[in-house]
Design a protein around this motif. Structure first.
Motif, PDB file in Angstrom:
ATOM      1  N   SER A   1       0.922   1.951   3.246  1.00  0.00           N
ATOM      2  CA  SER A   1       0.340   0.941   2.306  1.00  0.00           C
ATOM      3  C   SER A   1      -0.777   1.524   1.560  1.00  0.00           C
ATOM      4  CB  SER A   1      -0.211  -0.236   3.039  1.00  0.00           C
ATOM      5  OG  SER A   1       0.963  -0.754   3.593  1.00  0.00           O
ATOM      6  N   ILE A   2      -0.896   1.320   0.202  1.00  0.00           N
ATOM      7  CA  ILE A   2      -1.810   1.571  -0.876  1.00  0.00           C
ATOM      8  C   ILE A   2      -2.606   0.240  -1.085  1.00  0.00           C
ATOM      9  CG2 ILE A   2      -2.723   2.537  -2.796  1.00  0.00           C
ATOM     10  CD1 ILE A   2       0.036   4.416  -2.697  1.00  0.00           C
ATOM     11  N   GLY A   3      -3.850   0.297  -0.956  1.00  0.00           N
ATOM     12  CA  GLY A   3      -4.541  -1.099  -1.389  1.00  0.00           C
ATOM     13  C   GLY A   3      -5.342  -0.990  -2.381  1.00  0.00           C
ATOM     14  N   LEU A   4      -5.258  -1.642  -3.547  1.00  0.00           N
ATOM     15  CA  LEU A   4      -5.879  -1.466  -4.704  1.00  0.00           C
ATOM     16  C   LEU A   4      -6.656  -2.846  -5.123  1.00  0.00           C
ATOM     17  CD1 LEU A   4      -4.616   0.308  -7.792  1.00  0.00           C
ATOM     18  CD2 LEU A   4      -6.208  -1.285  -8.087  1.00  0.00           C
ATOM     19  N   PRO A   5      -7.908  -2.640  -4.796  1.00  0.00           N
ATOM     20  CA  PRO A   5      -8.802  -3.659  -5.095  1.00  0.00           C
ATOM     21  C   PRO A   5      -9.189  -3.681  -6.607  1.00  0.00           C
ATOM     22  CG  PRO A   5      -9.926  -2.585  -3.833  1.00  0.00           C
ATOM     23  CD  PRO A   5      -8.622  -1.815  -3.971  1.00  0.00           C
TER      24      PRO A   5
ATOM     25  N   ILE B   1      -2.038  -4.745  -4.856  1.00  0.00           N
ATOM     26  CA  ILE B   1      -2.786  -4.968  -5.700  1.00  0.00           C
ATOM     27  C   ILE B   1      -3.667  -6.270  -5.436  1.00  0.00           C
ATOM     28  CG2 ILE B   1      -3.609  -4.786  -8.134  1.00  0.00           C
ATOM     29  CD1 ILE B   1      -1.201  -3.394  -8.825  1.00  0.00           C
ATOM     30  N   SER B   2      -5.116  -6.304  -5.394  1.00  0.00           N
ATOM     31  CA  SER B   2      -5.700  -7.657  -5.113  1.00  0.00           C
ATOM     32  C   SER B   2      -6.613  -7.729  -6.452  1.00  0.00           C
ATOM     33  CB  SER B   2      -6.451  -7.523  -3.806  1.00  0.00           C
ATOM     34  OG  SER B   2      -7.256  -9.014  -3.810  1.00  0.00           O
TER      35      SER B   2
ATOM     36  N   GLU C   1      -3.725  -7.743   3.900  1.00  0.00           N
ATOM     37  CA  GLU C   1      -2.335  -7.815   3.275  1.00  0.00           C
ATOM     38  C   GLU C   1      -1.410  -6.753   3.515  1.00  0.00           C
ATOM     39  OE1 GLU C   1      -1.445 -10.488   2.020  1.00  0.00           O
ATOM     40  OE2 GLU C   1      -3.106 -11.675   2.225  1.00  0.00           O
ATOM     41  N   CYS C   2      -1.687  -5.735   4.021  1.00  0.00           N
ATOM     42  CA  CYS C   2      -0.937  -4.305   3.800  1.00  0.00           C
ATOM     43  C   CYS C   2      -0.235  -4.176   5.500  1.00  0.00           C
ATOM     44  CB  CYS C   2      -1.600  -3.152   3.896  1.00  0.00           C
ATOM     45  SG  CYS C   2      -2.226  -3.088   1.990  1.00  0.00           S
ATOM     46  N   ARG C   3       1.158  -3.663   5.351  1.00  0.00           N
ATOM     47  CA  ARG C   3       2.135  -3.606   6.405  1.00  0.00           C
ATOM     48  C   ARG C   3       2.275  -2.449   6.966  1.00  0.00           C
ATOM     49  NH1 ARG C   3       6.582  -6.709   3.308  1.00  0.00           N
ATOM     50  NH2 ARG C   3       5.837  -4.830   1.827  1.00  0.00           N
ATOM     51  N   GLY C   4       1.759  -1.207   6.609  1.00  0.00           N
ATOM     52  CA  GLY C   4       2.208   0.037   7.001  1.00  0.00           C
ATOM     53  C   GLY C   4       1.444   0.734   8.065  1.00  0.00           C
ATOM     54  N   GLU C   5       1.917   1.543   8.907  1.00  0.00           N
ATOM     55  CA  GLU C   5       1.124   2.079   9.866  1.00  0.00           C
ATOM     56  C   GLU C   5       0.063   3.222   9.306  1.00  0.00           C
ATOM     57  OE1 GLU C   5       3.108   5.925  11.628  1.00  0.00           O
ATOM     58  OE2 GLU C   5       4.815   4.814  11.040  1.00  0.00           O
ATOM     59  N   LEU C   6       0.149   3.582   8.046  1.00  0.00           N
ATOM     60  CA  LEU C   6      -0.643   4.495   7.288  1.00  0.00           C
ATOM     61  C   LEU C   6      -1.350   3.647   6.089  1.00  0.00           C
ATOM     62  CD1 LEU C   6       1.124   7.742   7.143  1.00  0.00           C
ATOM     63  CD2 LEU C   6      -0.391   7.064   8.856  1.00  0.00           C
TER      64      LEU C   6
END
Length: 315
Positions: A8-12, A39-40, A83-88
């Motif tokens: 998961s990549i989280g981009l605020p 993206i948040s 909000e992310c779901r990945g193991e990484l």
């Protein structure tokens, strides 16, 4: 997008229209493709929402979330991680650039080294046009098997953007969420490092953009930077002295919470005491961005050749 992406990549983002599209092109053009991009949008008032909608319509890996009000950069970073779901997991910045193989190399490093909890790559500072201004060597001892050695290195040595590495999400869930006092990101990374060692991929794959509108530049004082991290910090209850005291206490509490032996904990406290003493010395707190730019004629790296979406740009 797969139902359960591995990464998961989280981009605020807040008001990121100037560089957001370039960063999205770089992320979506990665050679490693098993990821979601969450993206948040922190209630942006510029064209950020339109850019996000346009990209989400083209790529199903994107999940766009928009907050009804600006909650600040730190709460938004925590929100997008939740909000992310990945193991990484990887945080991404809306204005940085990423070479095509960045995710691939970092995921490979984690797969090959089960004891490593964070993988990142060599990096350089770029300007608003995406040209390298300051390449720098990663000299931190975060790959040491010793937690006190890793902790000391993060206290004393400048450089490194491990906050933006690829991390094991289960480790992030065991540390205190990102706070909003002065340099809270440093105490956050230090606490992560107390849980395990990092790996630095020896390839120039990450480009941190320094420009006048970057949060650190646009908010020159400690109080204004912290108010940007969380609007609740803007009032009189958060003077500079408190923000600095919380910074020091952030390191202390990170050591207290970490799964350390008694001897390692004592060693970390000794390093912290030495660091506090050293802050009074000239040159303490050096930032990589403040180093003298290199002569462009001496550079051999081409950002345009490494980063997706920059093909065919004029030299």
């Amino acid at each position: 997008m797969t139902a359960h992406p591995r990464l998961s990549i989280g981009l605020p983002v807040y008001n990121g229209e100037e560089y957001l599209a370039e960063s999205l092109d770089a992320l979506l053009g990665q050679t490693y493709e098993d990821f979601e991009l969450v993206i948040s949008d922190n209630a942006s008032t510029d064209g950020t929402r339109d850019i996000c909608h346009r990209y989400a319509a083209k790529d199903s890996r994107i999940r766009y979330l928009r907050l009804p009000r600006n909650i600040g950069a730190s709460p938004n970073h925590n929100h997008v991680f939740n909000e992310c779901r990945g193991e990484l997991f990887k945080w991404a910045s809306h204005d940085d650039l990423y070479a095509r193989d960045l995710l691939k190399r970092c995921v490979e490093a984690l797969d090959e080294r089960p004891d490593v909890i964070c993988a990142h790559a060599d990096q350089a500072v770029i300007d608003g046009d995406g040209q390298v201004t300051i390449p720098y060597d990663y000299t931190l001892a975060t790959g040491s098997p010793s937690a006190p050695v890793r902790f000391r290195s993060l206290l004393f040595e400048p450089g490194g953007d491990d906050f933006y590495g690829v991390l094991r999400a289960d480790v992030l869930r065991r540390v205190k969420p990102l706070d909003s006092y002065h340099h809270a990101d440093r105490t956050y990374v230090a606490e992560i490092a107390l849980h395990g060692r990092f790996h630095q991929v020896p390839e120039l794959l990450y480009f941190r953009r320094d420009h006048p509108n970057r949060a650190e530049r646009a908010n020159p004082s400690k109080r204004s930077r912290c108010a940007n991290l969380d609007p609740l910090r803007a009032g009189p209850l958060h003077p500079t002295a408190r923000l600095l005291a919380e910074y020091v206490w952030g390191f202390v509490s990170a050591v207290r919470r970490a799964p350390l032996s008694a001897s390692d904990r004592r060693a970390c406290y000794r390093h912290l005491a030495a660091w506090m003493t050293s802050r009074a010395r000239p040159g303490a707190g050096e930032r990589v961005e403040d180093r003298a730019p290199v002569d462009p004629a001496l550079l051999t790296v081409s950002v345009d050749a490494l980063v997706a979406g920059r093909e065919g740009r004029p030299a």
